[in-house]
Design an enzyme around this catalytic site. Structure first.
Site, PDB file in Angstrom:
ATOM      1  N   ARG A   1       1.029  -8.199   4.918  1.00 34.74           N
ATOM      2  CA  ARG A   1       1.692  -8.836   3.771  1.00 34.74           C
ATOM      3  C   ARG A   1       2.665  -9.939   4.214  1.00 34.74           C
ATOM      4  O   ARG A   1       3.748 -10.105   3.654  1.00 34.74           O
ATOM      5  CB  ARG A   1       2.478  -7.802   2.950  1.00 34.74           C
ATOM      6  CG  ARG A   1       1.628  -6.802   2.210  1.00 34.74           C
ATOM      7  CD  ARG A   1       0.739  -7.464   1.165  1.00 34.74           C
ATOM      8  NE  ARG A   1       0.135  -6.494   0.270  1.00 34.74           N
ATOM      9  CZ  ARG A   1      -0.999  -5.848   0.487  1.00 34.74           C
ATOM     10  NH1 ARG A   1      -1.688  -6.087   1.602  1.00 34.74           N
ATOM     11  NH2 ARG A   1      -1.474  -4.989  -0.383  1.00 34.74           N
TER      12      ARG A   1
ATOM     13  N   SER B   1       1.575  -3.726  -6.347  1.00 36.18           N
ATOM     14  CA  SER B   1       2.573  -2.982  -5.573  1.00 36.18           C
ATOM     15  C   SER B   1       3.896  -3.726  -5.607  1.00 36.18           C
ATOM     16  O   SER B   1       3.946  -4.898  -5.211  1.00 36.18           O
ATOM     17  CB  SER B   1       2.146  -2.872  -4.112  1.00 36.18           C
ATOM     18  OG  SER B   1       0.930  -2.194  -3.990  1.00 36.18           O
TER      19      SER B   1
ATOM     20  N   GLU C   1       7.687  -6.557  -2.496  1.00 42.51           N
ATOM     21  CA  GLU C   1       6.587  -7.449  -2.121  1.00 42.51           C
ATOM     22  C   GLU C   1       6.661  -8.761  -2.904  1.00 42.51           C
ATOM     23  O   GLU C   1       6.457  -9.839  -2.337  1.00 42.51           O
ATOM     24  CB  GLU C   1       5.260  -6.721  -2.386  1.00 42.51           C
ATOM     25  CG  GLU C   1       4.059  -7.438  -1.859  1.00 42.51           C
ATOM     26  CD  GLU C   1       2.769  -6.674  -2.126  1.00 42.51           C
ATOM     27  OE1 GLU C   1       2.437  -5.815  -1.308  1.00 42.51           O
ATOM     28  OE2 GLU C   1       2.106  -6.948  -3.144  1.00 42.51           O
TER      29      GLU C   1
END
Ligand code: EPU
Length: 346
Positions: free
Chosen positions: A168, A241, A338
């Site tokens: 990520r 998420s 995130e």
């Protein structure tokens, strides 16, 4: 100004972010052709300020109205730029919708992206956070990223190594205002090498009664699993998420696992680290399905914050902070968001 540019003033953003949070952009430019960016960024209101690039709005939380100008790239070009037989190099404009692109590639007999089906957002956003799901990260198929650098007016073509991809993460996340990703080139194989071992994909395919799956079958299995587990942003506002899975030293992972044998542990970035499950921590703290007014945690997945109707970005951020604090207090593990948060610091 070039006719590839459309400038909107006081643009409402509620339908341009998948949380469905109300916010207003003082200036928003829709840019059909990335070649018009230098022209746009020379104009008053845009000049001298790093713009916020709006993709599908699926990885953003507006905690306040953005103060900077917004740019939405809307180009839709997709083409094979080089065919090497077993691998094709495909270039897609940043503004192309990700899921449509994945299905289009599979329809052309080009494999690799099947585990990444149904991820919301655009092609241009994919390399920024190195989107990943079901054991695959997009970095495995990124050949190069084209990006415009407003500060210098230069156009760059970064190869995969220069993108510094990690879980990520990428150079574009580290320097969020440096580049505007304008197009991505993918290297896609014609001979698939399917990844079926992660999180129930093999079981889903078996339940579909398929013995020798094609990449399209894998995409259908991923779509079915995602539809079951993750709320559809068109129905219930969310950004997938909300937290990244924490990467911790092996010793901490082992100590926690000894205390909590049901806690999942995945491989980390290297031999010294492990990736733990933020969903498991949040679930263990009792947050799944929790609701404070219109801000809540999805009943189907502890990692997904949801906007039940009219939650503000600040209410969602406040809930996120309380969740992270409780996980830290109980397990000693920091978890981080995130999505990019606009108008507040984490
Ligand atoms: N779990 C819980 N409670 C829950 C959900 C999950 O305890 O409510 C535990 C389970 O033990 C499960 C484990 O967490 O085995 C992992 O769950 P899952 O397979 O759903 O994966 P995840 O780590 O929670 C990541 C990605 C998702 C991606 C899935 C599938 C991140 C931050 N998230 O979630 O990506 O779809 O894996 O590969 O890495 C996104 O980034 O927006 C996203 C949805």
């Amino acid at each position: 100004m070039s006719d590839a540019i459309r400038v909107l003033r006081d643009a409402p953003l509620q339908l341009r972010n998948t949380f469905g949070v109300a916010a207003t952009a003082p200036l928003l430019a829709e840019v059909r052709d990335a070649a018009a960016l230098p022209d746009l960024l020379a104009h008053p209101g845009f000049a001298g300020q790093a713009p916020l690039v709006l993709g599908g709005g699926s990885n953003l939380l507006f905690a306040a109205d953005p103060q900077m100008p917004l740019v939405a790239l809307t180009g839709q070009d997709v083409r094979i730029v080089r065919d090497e037989g077993d691998v094709a190099i495909v270039r897609a404009d940043a503004g192309v919708q990700w899921h449509g692109f994945v299905m289009h590639m599979l329809g052309q007999g080009l494999a690799g992206l099947e585990n990444l089906a149904l991820i919301p957002g655009t092609v241009g956003a994919a390399p920024i956070q190195n989107i990943g799901a079901y054991g695959v990260e997009v970095r495995e198929f990124v050949h190069a990223v084209e990006a415009y650098e407003p500060a210098t007016g230069r156009t760059h073509r970064l190869d995969a190594a220069s993108c510094a991809f990690a879980y990520r993460d990428s150079v574009f996340k580290h320097q969020p205002d440096r580049y505007i990703v304008t197009a991505v080139e993918f290297a896609l194989p014609r001979t698939p090498s399917l990844k079926l071992d992660y999180a129930g994909i093999g079981d889903e395919i078996a339940a579909m009664g398929i013995a020798s799956p094609t990449p399209l079958d894998v995409a259908q299995a991923v779509i079915a699993i995602r539809r079951r587990k993750l709320p559809d942003p068109a129905v219930l506002g969310n950004a997938g998420s909300f937290f990244k899975n924490p990467i911790v030293p092996v010793a901490l992972a082992e100590a926690l696992h000894a205390q909590h044998p049901t806690m999942p542990v995945f491989r980390g970035n290297d031999a010294d680290t492990r990736k733990l499950s933020a969903a498991w921590f949040i679930d263990a703290c009792g947050w799944k399905g929790h609701r404070d007014g219109d801000a809540g945690v999805a009943p189907s997945h502890a990692l997904v914050l949801v906007n039940h109707a009219n939650a503000s970005g600040t209410q969602l951020l406040d809930l996120a902070r309380r969740i992270a604090d409780s996980v830290h207090t109980r397990f000693g593990v920091p978890i981080e968001p995130e999505p990019r948060i606009i108008g507040a610091h984490w």
